[in-house]
Write a protein that holds these residues in place. Structure first.
Motif, short mmCIF file in Angstrom:
data_model
loop_
_atom_site.label_atom_id
_atom_site.label_comp_id
_atom_site.label_asym_id
_atom_site.label_seq_id
_atom_site.Cartn_x
_atom_site.Cartn_y
_atom_site.Cartn_z
N ALA A 165 0.84 -1.19 0.00
CA ALA A 165 0.00 0.00 0.00
C ALA A 165 0.88 1.24 0.00
O ALA A 165 0.91 2.04 0.94
N LYS A 166 1.66 1.39 -1.06
CA LYS A 166 2.57 2.51 -1.22
C LYS A 166 2.47 3.04 -2.64
O LYS A 166 2.46 2.25 -3.59
N VAL A 167 2.47 4.35 -2.79
CA VAL A 167 2.43 4.95 -4.12
C VAL A 167 3.65 4.55 -4.94
O VAL A 167 3.58 4.33 -6.14
N SER A 168 4.81 4.41 -4.25
CA SER A 168 6.06 4.10 -4.94
C SER A 168 6.19 2.63 -5.33
O SER A 168 7.08 2.27 -6.08
N SER A 169 5.30 1.79 -4.83
CA SER A 169 5.38 0.36 -5.15
C SER A 169 5.04 0.15 -6.63
O SER A 169 4.12 0.77 -7.16
N PRO A 170 5.79 -0.71 -7.35
CA PRO A 170 5.54 -0.91 -8.79
C PRO A 170 4.14 -1.46 -9.05
O PRO A 170 3.60 -2.25 -8.27
N GLU A 171 3.55 -1.04 -10.16
CA GLU A 171 2.25 -1.56 -10.57
C GLU A 171 2.42 -2.99 -11.07
O GLU A 171 3.23 -3.27 -11.95
N LEU A 172 1.64 -3.92 -10.50
CA LEU A 172 1.70 -5.32 -10.94
C LEU A 172 0.71 -5.57 -12.06
O LEU A 172 0.96 -6.35 -12.97
N ALA A 173 -0.45 -4.93 -11.96
CA ALA A 173 -1.51 -5.04 -12.96
C ALA A 173 -2.49 -3.90 -12.67
O ALA A 173 -2.15 -2.96 -11.95
N TYR A 174 -3.71 -3.99 -13.19
CA TYR A 174 -4.67 -2.91 -12.95
C TYR A 174 -6.09 -3.42 -13.15
O TYR A 174 -6.33 -4.46 -13.77
N TYR A 175 -7.04 -2.68 -12.60
CA TYR A 175 -8.46 -2.86 -12.89
C TYR A 175 -8.91 -1.69 -13.74
O TYR A 175 -8.51 -0.54 -13.51
N ASP A 176 -9.77 -1.96 -14.71
CA ASP A 176 -10.28 -0.90 -15.57
C ASP A 176 -11.69 -0.51 -15.12
O ASP A 176 -12.34 -1.21 -14.32
N LYS A 177 -12.14 0.61 -15.63
CA LYS A 177 -13.48 1.10 -15.31
C LYS A 177 -14.51 0.03 -15.65
O LYS A 177 -14.48 -0.59 -16.71
N GLY A 178 -15.42 -0.20 -14.68
CA GLY A 178 -16.47 -1.19 -14.87
C GLY A 178 -16.14 -2.56 -14.30
O GLY A 178 -17.03 -3.38 -14.08
N MET A 179 -14.85 -2.83 -14.03
CA MET A 179 -14.46 -4.09 -13.40
C MET A 179 -14.79 -4.04 -11.91
O MET A 179 -14.95 -2.96 -11.32
N SER A 180 -14.87 -5.20 -11.29
CA SER A 180 -15.17 -5.25 -9.86
C SER A 180 -14.25 -6.23 -9.17
O SER A 180 -13.66 -7.11 -9.79
N VAL A 181 -14.13 -6.08 -7.84
CA VAL A 181 -13.28 -6.95 -7.04
C VAL A 181 -13.94 -7.19 -5.70
O VAL A 181 -14.63 -6.31 -5.14
N ASN A 182 -13.78 -8.40 -5.17
CA ASN A 182 -14.21 -8.71 -3.81
C ASN A 182 -13.05 -8.42 -2.88
O ASN A 182 -11.99 -9.02 -3.01
N TYR A 183 -13.23 -7.48 -1.94
CA TYR A 183 -12.14 -7.09 -1.05
C TYR A 183 -12.47 -7.48 0.38
O TYR A 183 -13.64 -7.67 0.74
N ASP A 184 -11.42 -7.60 1.20
CA ASP A 184 -11.64 -7.93 2.61
C ASP A 184 -11.06 -6.90 3.56
O ASP A 184 -11.10 -7.06 4.78
N LYS A 185 -10.48 -5.82 2.99
CA LYS A 185 -9.93 -4.74 3.83
C LYS A 185 -10.06 -3.41 3.10
O LYS A 185 -9.96 -3.35 1.87
N VAL A 186 -10.24 -2.34 3.89
CA VAL A 186 -10.14 -0.97 3.39
C VAL A 186 -9.16 -0.24 4.31
O VAL A 186 -9.28 -0.32 5.54
N LEU A 187 -8.15 0.42 3.73
CA LEU A 187 -7.18 1.10 4.57
C LEU A 187 -6.71 2.38 3.90
O LEU A 187 -6.86 2.57 2.68
N THR A 188 -6.16 3.28 4.73
CA THR A 188 -5.57 4.52 4.24
C THR A 188 -4.08 4.48 4.54
O THR A 188 -3.67 4.21 5.67
N ALA A 189 -3.27 4.70 3.50
CA ALA A 189 -1.81 4.68 3.66
C ALA A 189 -1.17 5.51 2.57
O ALA A 189 -1.67 5.56 1.44
N ASP A 190 -0.10 6.19 2.93
CA ASP A 190 0.69 6.96 1.95
C ASP A 190 -0.17 8.01 1.22
O ASP A 190 0.03 8.28 0.04
N GLY A 191 -1.16 8.58 1.95
CA GLY A 191 -1.99 9.62 1.37
C GLY A 191 -3.04 9.10 0.41
O GLY A 191 -3.64 9.89 -0.32
N HIS A 192 -3.28 7.79 0.38
CA HIS A 192 -4.25 7.22 -0.54
C HIS A 192 -5.14 6.22 0.19
O HIS A 192 -4.76 5.66 1.23
N GLN A 193 -6.32 5.99 -0.37
CA GLN A 193 -7.23 4.97 0.14
C GLN A 193 -7.05 3.71 -0.70
O GLN A 193 -6.98 3.77 -1.93
N TRP A 194 -6.96 2.56 -0.04
CA TRP A 194 -6.65 1.31 -0.71
C TRP A 194 -7.69 0.24 -0.38
O TRP A 194 -8.18 0.18 0.76
#
Length: 562
Positions: free
Chosen positions: A469-498
């Protein structure tokens, strides 16, 4: 003949030279009786020695001393003082000459012991006689100037590159500190110019391997120049050219009713991706050649102490893949599942040529050291790492370090090219349907989003998937607009919501969904999406940005962000 004879050795007379008295006596009736006399002369012995210069090269010469005589005295030692005619006698060296089996004496002179000087050398000869150094004779030797030299030979020319061998390397009396080989293709000027550092080989030659992937994949003529670093300066030596033949790979696909294939250099290669599927009835099982190669690869990794287990995922039938895929869709949604799992009839596992490696804990292989080994060595066993970082646009899938595909002998060519299977053969890949995807992503929202602790989230824009959960961490992949994901955590770190979730392989992932206004943390440099329409603006004035905008040196989308 009745005469008498005496031999006289002056060594029995203290080595004296000069006049000797010689008297004659007989013994008569037991008495010594004088008869007559004369004199003899023993001439003075000469101290001698001859100097001969042999084997004169740009590196030095030999001195041979012959006709060695101490003039009746023992020659205790033969010494040869030598110096060049440059800067007085600042390089004077007294050599001890070694006696040879033929009675001569010899000295080898290396100009490296005389500051590398070329030109005339003074060579003097001295003997040690009665403990005193005695001058005998002298001569001169000539060391010719060394020539800076080097020869270029091109070997192993293929459509993937070539080798450059540098021989006859000489700095003309100066130390060759480094051998450098600048190389570029004849296409587009010198836009692919690369300065190679040549590696010294055991036979004294130097070698460079040139991969066309480092030169934009260009075929045709390459310029190859040779430079030495002499006294800290780059010095041009010579040049030649190399030719990279055009690849004979056509990229033309054929379909036999069961699968698509393309003609490679050595064999037909089965192609399976989101654009090219398999027949539902195609059910070959594990390919025995591929399986044997896989077992050898896996066991070699284990024997080298890498974090690799013996379990693996290999052949999957159409029906098995359907069950697997449907489960992923049920859990994560179809858009997300399509990122890491193939739809039935589009899985390489159905070919029997693919194997997923696991670690010792039974999880899909993501160990960094083992993954790097696999990336560097899989081709030696006939495999390629099929889905690599940065290749999703052509492969259609997120990176999978564990997923290897058997292609046989051509695996080395594909590996060396640095291309994906689709790029290498020039065939269409990517997603199931054509889509336009921006190169990078930014949080779609400014300000924290009110979300439940767990649930399903549908993306409103492109969002980066990261390992931390770092802005500087390399992008591994991405989700595009309209895609969805099942998540189990919401957190704030490095000035961003994850959002956070666990992948099918057991790895935790983080998705950047919003910039949190309350923090002063600067977001990672990411280009924003293209504006929906062009605002109407005066020719000059003040503009207030409605989103993040890139500053560049040129009015080009491809220009790097400053």
């Amino acid at each position: 003949d009745g005469s008498y004879k005496v031999h006289v050795d002056k060594a029995s007379h203290k080595g004296d030279a000069g006049t000797y008295a010689v008297h004659l006596y007989y013994m008569l009736d037991g008495k010594r009786t004088y008869i007559t006399e004369t004199t003899a002369t023993v001439p003075e012995t000469q101290v001698t020695g001859n100097l001969t210069i042999t084997n004169q090269t740009s590196n030095g010469f030999d001195v041979v001393v012959t006709n060695v005589s101490g003039g009746g005295k023992t020659v205790q030692e033969v010494r040869v003082p030598i110096w060049s005619d440059k800067n007085g006698q600042d390089d004077l060296t007294w050599y001890h000459a070694d006696k040879q089996s033929d009675g001569s004496y010899k000295v080898h002179v290396d100009k490296a012991s005389h500051k590398g000087d070329a030109g005339t050398y003074a060579v003097h000869l001295y003997y040690m006689l009665d403990g005193k150094r005695t001058y005998i004779t002298e001569t001169t030797a000539t060391v010719p100037e060394s020539q800076v030299a080097g020869e270029l030979t091109i070997t192993n020319q293929t459509s993937n590159g070539f080798d450059v061998v540098v021989t006859n390397v000489s700095g003309g009396g100066k130390t060759v500190q480094e051998v450098r080989v600048p190389i570029w293709s004849d296409k587009n000027g010198q836009d692919d110019l690369t300065w190679y550092h040549a590696d010294k080989q055991s036979d004294g030659s130097y070698k460079v391997h040139v991969d066309t992937a480092s030169h934009k994949g260009d075929a045709g003529t390459y310029s190859v120049h040779l430079y030495y670093m002499l006294d800290g300066k780059r010095t041009y030596i010579t040049e030649t050219t190399a030719t990279v033949p055009e690849s004979h790979i056509t990229g033309k696909l054929t379909n036999n009713g069961s699968y698509y294939s393309v003609r490679g250099k050595y064999d037909d290669i089965i192609i399976v991706n989101k654009k090219h599927g398999l027949s539902k009835d195609y059910n070959p099982g594990e390919n025995p050649t591929a399986k044997a190669a896989f077992v050898r690869l896996r066991d070699d990794m284990i024997n080298q102490g890498l974090n690799v287990g013996r379990s693996y995922s290999g052949f999957r039938s159409y029906d098995y893949q359907k069950t697997l895929y449907d489960n992923y869709v049920s859990r994560d949604g179809q858009a997300a599942a399509d990122r890491y799992s193939a739809r039935p009839g589009f899985s390489e596992h159905q070919t029997g040529l693919v194997f997923d490696l696991t670690d010792k804990s039974g999880n899909l292989l993501e160990d960094a050291r083992a993954s790097q080994w696999l990336k560097d060595n899989a081709h030696n066993y006939g495999f390629i790492v099929r889905f690599q970082a940065g290749k999703e646009a052509s492969t259609g899938y997120m990176p999978e370090a564990w997923h290897i595909r058997y292609v046989g002998k051509e695996a080395k060519d594909i590996h060396d090219s640095g291309l994906s299977l689709e790029e290498y053969f020039g065939i269409e890949g990517g997603d199931y349907a054509t889509s336009s995807k921006p190169a990078e992503s930014k949080p779609a929202t400014t300000g924290a989003i009110n979300l439940p602790a767990t649930g399903t989230y549908t993306f409103t824009g492109r969002a980066s998937i990261k390992a931390e959960a770092k802005v500087s961490s390399p992008e591994l992949a991405y989700y595009d607009k309209g895609m969805s994901v099942n998540y189990d955590k919401v957190l704030t770190a490095d000035g961003h919501q994850w959002l956070s979730y666990v992948t099918a392989s057991g790895a935790r992932r983080y998705v950047d969904i919003a910039t949190v206004k309350a923090t002063e943390t600067k977001p990672e440099a990411k280009p924003v999406a293209k504006p929906a329409d062009q605002p109407s603006l005066p020719e000059s004035g003040t503009y207030t940005f409605t989103g993040r905008a890139s500053i560049k040196a040129e009015a080009k989308v491809s220009s790097p962000e400053l």
